[in-house]
Design a protein around this motif. Structure first.
Motif, PDB file in Angstrom:
ATOM      1  N   LEU A 166       8.104  -6.787 -12.197  1.00 43.39           N
ATOM      2  CA  LEU A 166       7.706  -5.581 -11.494  1.00 43.39           C
ATOM      3  C   LEU A 166       6.908  -4.908 -12.597  1.00 43.39           C
ATOM      4  O   LEU A 166       5.769  -4.194 -12.485  1.00 43.39           O
ATOM      5  CB  LEU A 166       8.506  -4.680 -10.845  1.00 43.39           C
ATOM      6  N   GLN A 167       7.545  -4.783 -13.816  1.00 42.44           N
ATOM      7  CA  GLN A 167       6.714  -4.227 -15.047  1.00 42.44           C
ATOM      8  C   GLN A 167       5.398  -4.694 -15.122  1.00 42.44           C
ATOM      9  O   GLN A 167       4.393  -3.977 -15.429  1.00 42.44           O
ATOM     10  CB  GLN A 167       7.582  -4.083 -16.292  1.00 42.44           C
ATOM     11  N   SER A 168       5.521  -6.213 -15.563  1.00 42.18           N
ATOM     12  CA  SER A 168       4.194  -6.814 -15.822  1.00 42.18           C
ATOM     13  C   SER A 168       3.067  -6.642 -14.704  1.00 42.18           C
ATOM     14  O   SER A 168       1.818  -6.753 -15.219  1.00 42.18           O
ATOM     15  CB  SER A 168       4.439  -8.203 -16.205  1.00 42.18           C
ATOM     16  N   TYR A 169       3.608  -6.732 -13.470  1.00 44.00           N
ATOM     17  CA  TYR A 169       2.711  -7.074 -12.389  1.00 44.00           C
ATOM     18  C   TYR A 169       2.115  -5.546 -11.829  1.00 44.00           C
ATOM     19  O   TYR A 169       0.672  -5.514 -11.632  1.00 44.00           O
ATOM     20  CB  TYR A 169       3.332  -7.615 -11.311  1.00 44.00           C
ATOM     21  N   CYS A 170       2.699  -4.716 -11.868  1.00 47.52           N
ATOM     22  CA  CYS A 170       2.329  -3.304 -11.738  1.00 47.52           C
ATOM     23  C   CYS A 170       2.645  -2.148 -12.317  1.00 47.52           C
ATOM     24  O   CYS A 170       2.723  -1.104 -11.799  1.00 47.52           O
ATOM     25  CB  CYS A 170       2.672  -3.367  -9.921  1.00 47.52           C
ATOM     26  N   GLY A 171       3.038  -2.414 -13.515  1.00 45.62           N
ATOM     27  CA  GLY A 171       3.648  -1.308 -14.329  1.00 45.62           C
ATOM     28  C   GLY A 171       4.752  -0.425 -13.692  1.00 45.62           C
ATOM     29  O   GLY A 171       4.908   0.645 -14.120  1.00 45.62           O
ATOM     30  N   GLY A 172       5.474  -1.289 -13.079  1.00 50.19           N
ATOM     31  CA  GLY A 172       6.730  -0.525 -12.365  1.00 50.19           C
ATOM     32  C   GLY A 172       6.253   0.399 -11.422  1.00 50.19           C
ATOM     33  O   GLY A 172       6.956   1.165 -10.832  1.00 50.19           O
ATOM     34  N   ARG A 173       5.025   0.371 -10.922  1.00 47.04           N
ATOM     35  CA  ARG A 173       4.371   1.309  -9.836  1.00 47.04           C
ATOM     36  C   ARG A 173       4.522   0.753  -8.527  1.00 47.04           C
ATOM     37  O   ARG A 173       3.910  -0.435  -8.228  1.00 47.04           O
ATOM     38  CB  ARG A 173       2.858   1.820  -9.897  1.00 47.04           C
ATOM     39  N   LEU A 174       5.612   1.399  -7.512  1.00 47.06           N
ATOM     40  CA  LEU A 174       5.753   0.823  -6.246  1.00 47.06           C
ATOM     41  C   LEU A 174       5.772   1.804  -5.066  1.00 47.06           C
ATOM     42  O   LEU A 174       5.355   2.905  -5.172  1.00 47.06           O
ATOM     43  CB  LEU A 174       7.226   0.434  -6.239  1.00 47.06           C
ATOM     44  N   ILE A 175       5.498   1.305  -3.858  1.00 48.46           N
ATOM     45  CA  ILE A 175       5.415   2.240  -2.722  1.00 48.46           C
ATOM     46  C   ILE A 175       6.727   2.057  -1.733  1.00 48.46           C
ATOM     47  O   ILE A 175       7.010   0.714  -1.493  1.00 48.46           O
ATOM     48  CB  ILE A 175       4.100   1.610  -1.793  1.00 48.46           C
ATOM     49  N   LEU A 176       7.194   2.986  -1.568  1.00 49.96           N
ATOM     50  CA  LEU A 176       8.222   2.819  -0.485  1.00 49.96           C
ATOM     51  C   LEU A 176       8.315   3.595   0.582  1.00 49.96           C
ATOM     52  O   LEU A 176       7.655   4.721   0.707  1.00 49.96           O
ATOM     53  CB  LEU A 176       9.766   3.443  -1.329  1.00 49.96           C
ATOM     54  N   THR A 177       8.196   3.087   1.753  1.00 51.96           N
ATOM     55  CA  THR A 177       8.078   3.642   2.970  1.00 51.96           C
ATOM     56  C   THR A 177       8.785   3.149   4.188  1.00 51.96           C
ATOM     57  O   THR A 177       9.802   2.273   3.948  1.00 51.96           O
ATOM     58  CB  THR A 177       6.381   3.277   3.497  1.00 51.96           C
ATOM     59  N   ALA A 178       8.727   3.835   5.479  1.00 54.12           N
ATOM     60  CA  ALA A 178       9.777   3.415   6.554  1.00 54.12           C
ATOM     61  C   ALA A 178       9.061   2.399   7.315  1.00 54.12           C
ATOM     62  O   ALA A 178       7.870   2.078   7.286  1.00 54.12           O
ATOM     63  CB  ALA A 178       9.699   4.691   7.404  1.00 54.12           C
ATOM     64  N   ASP A 179      10.347   1.463   7.929  1.00 57.74           N
ATOM     65  CA  ASP A 179       9.567   0.231   8.586  1.00 57.74           C
ATOM     66  C   ASP A 179      10.260   0.573  10.217  1.00 57.74           C
ATOM     67  O   ASP A 179      11.251   1.361  10.306  1.00 57.74           O
ATOM     68  CB  ASP A 179      10.601  -0.888   8.059  1.00 57.74           C
ATOM     69  N   PRO A 180       9.637   0.233  11.250  1.00 56.42           N
ATOM     70  CA  PRO A 180      10.147   0.316  12.460  1.00 56.42           C
ATOM     71  C   PRO A 180      11.519  -0.114  12.870  1.00 56.42           C
ATOM     72  O   PRO A 180      12.353   0.265  13.572  1.00 56.42           O
ATOM     73  CB  PRO A 180       9.120  -0.430  13.454  1.00 56.42           C
ATOM     74  N   SER A 181      11.904  -0.892  12.091  1.00 55.90           N
ATOM     75  CA  SER A 181      13.441  -1.544  12.095  1.00 55.90           C
ATOM     76  C   SER A 181      14.628  -0.521  11.668  1.00 55.90           C
ATOM     77  O   SER A 181      15.582  -1.071  11.502  1.00 55.90           O
ATOM     78  CB  SER A 181      13.506  -2.887  11.248  1.00 55.90           C
ATOM     79  N   LEU A 222       4.103   4.232   8.769  1.00 56.13           N
ATOM     80  CA  LEU A 222       3.980   3.574   7.588  1.00 56.13           C
ATOM     81  C   LEU A 222       3.231   4.161   6.465  1.00 56.13           C
ATOM     82  O   LEU A 222       3.820   4.379   5.308  1.00 56.13           O
ATOM     83  CB  LEU A 222       3.281   2.009   7.893  1.00 56.13           C
ATOM     84  N   VAL A 223       2.073   4.961   6.764  1.00 54.93           N
ATOM     85  CA  VAL A 223       1.236   5.663   5.740  1.00 54.93           C
ATOM     86  C   VAL A 223       1.981   6.811   5.449  1.00 54.93           C
ATOM     87  O   VAL A 223       1.916   7.502   4.346  1.00 54.93           O
ATOM     88  CB  VAL A 223      -0.389   5.590   6.128  1.00 54.93           C
ATOM     89  N   GLY A 224       2.300   7.605   6.663  1.00 51.30           N
ATOM     90  CA  GLY A 224       2.606   8.994   6.626  1.00 51.30           C
ATOM     91  C   GLY A 224       3.951   9.132   5.863  1.00 51.30           C
ATOM     92  O   GLY A 224       4.052   9.892   5.296  1.00 51.30           O
ATOM     93  N   ASN A 225       4.832   7.919   5.965  1.00 47.85           N
ATOM     94  CA  ASN A 225       5.955   7.856   5.004  1.00 47.85           C
ATOM     95  C   ASN A 225       6.012   7.262   3.716  1.00 47.85           C
ATOM     96  O   ASN A 225       6.867   7.210   2.993  1.00 47.85           O
ATOM     97  CB  ASN A 225       7.344   7.165   5.948  1.00 47.85           C
ATOM     98  N   ALA A 226       4.694   6.822   3.331  1.00 49.99           N
ATOM     99  CA  ALA A 226       4.598   5.949   1.963  1.00 49.99           C
ATOM    100  C   ALA A 226       4.872   6.883   0.899  1.00 49.99           C
ATOM    101  O   ALA A 226       4.244   8.104   0.891  1.00 49.99           O
ATOM    102  CB  ALA A 226       3.267   5.426   1.847  1.00 49.99           C
ATOM    103  N   ASN A 227       5.778   6.621  -0.096  1.00 52.07           N
ATOM    104  CA  ASN A 227       5.874   7.472  -1.051  1.00 52.07           C
ATOM    105  C   ASN A 227       5.687   6.595  -2.445  1.00 52.07           C
ATOM    106  O   ASN A 227       6.070   5.220  -2.647  1.00 52.07           O
ATOM    107  CB  ASN A 227       7.413   7.928  -1.533  1.00 52.07           C
ATOM    108  N   ASP A 228       4.953   7.225  -3.395  1.00 58.34           N
ATOM    109  CA  ASP A 228       4.996   6.550  -4.954  1.00 58.34           C
ATOM    110  C   ASP A 228       6.190   6.634  -5.524  1.00 58.34           C
ATOM    111  O   ASP A 228       6.713   7.660  -5.625  1.00 58.34           O
ATOM    112  CB  ASP A 228       3.698   7.167  -5.438  1.00 58.34           C
TER     113      ASP A 228
END
Length: 148
Positions: A26-41, A76-82
């Motif tokens: 994750l550090q090498s691929y995206c610099g540890g930058r992730l998106i966390l969001t809600a799922d319908p499940s 999905l987009v409304g709950n997406a957090n960096d």
């Protein structure tokens, strides 16, 4: 490719330690930058930023005049957090997302290819139990002929 699952604990501040085996990638691929969001499940989805961006772009390009599409965009987009891996390999799970998924202490981080799902441990165990039985008694057509 993320696979397998790990049972982890949220700390008192709502931080979740990503297993060591995934941190370097994750550090090498995206610099540890992730998106966390809600799922319908009622779980959370955790994407590396480069894998999330095309999903978000496609969702935002869909017509918002369709009520189902608009609802999915909101979720999905409304709950997406960096979120970002800190120096200890943890991410902070925002309170609103912890509440959405019912995360309190014990959680499961489940690899799903290009993303992770984050589940309350009890809900995860329930999902696994339900996966052992096809609800309508039949196999989904896309699994016909599939062999393990």
């Amino acid at each position: 490719m993320f696979r397998g699952s790990a049972t982890l604990n949220l700390d008192s501040k709502g931080r979740l330690a990503v297993p060591t085996r995934h941190r370097d990638f994750l550090q090498s691929y995206c610099g540890g930058r992730l998106i966390l969001t809600a799922d319908p499940s009622k779980c959370l989805l955790l994407y590396p930023l480069p894998d999330w961006e095309p999903i978000e772009k496609k969702l935002n390009s869909l017509s918002s005049f369709n009520p189902q599409t608009r609802s999915l965009q909101r979720l999905l987009v409304g709950n997406a957090n960096d979120v970002e891996l800190d120096s200890a390999g943890r991410i902070l799970v925002p309170t609103s997302l912890r509440q959405f998924a019912g995360l309190e202490k014990s959680v499961v981080l489940a690899g799903q290819g290009n993303k992770f799902e984050v589940w309350d441990e009890e809900k995860w165990n329930q999902q696994n139990a339900e996966a052992l039985v096809f609800r309508d008694g039949g196999m989904p057509p896309e699994l016909e002929g599939f062999s393990l």
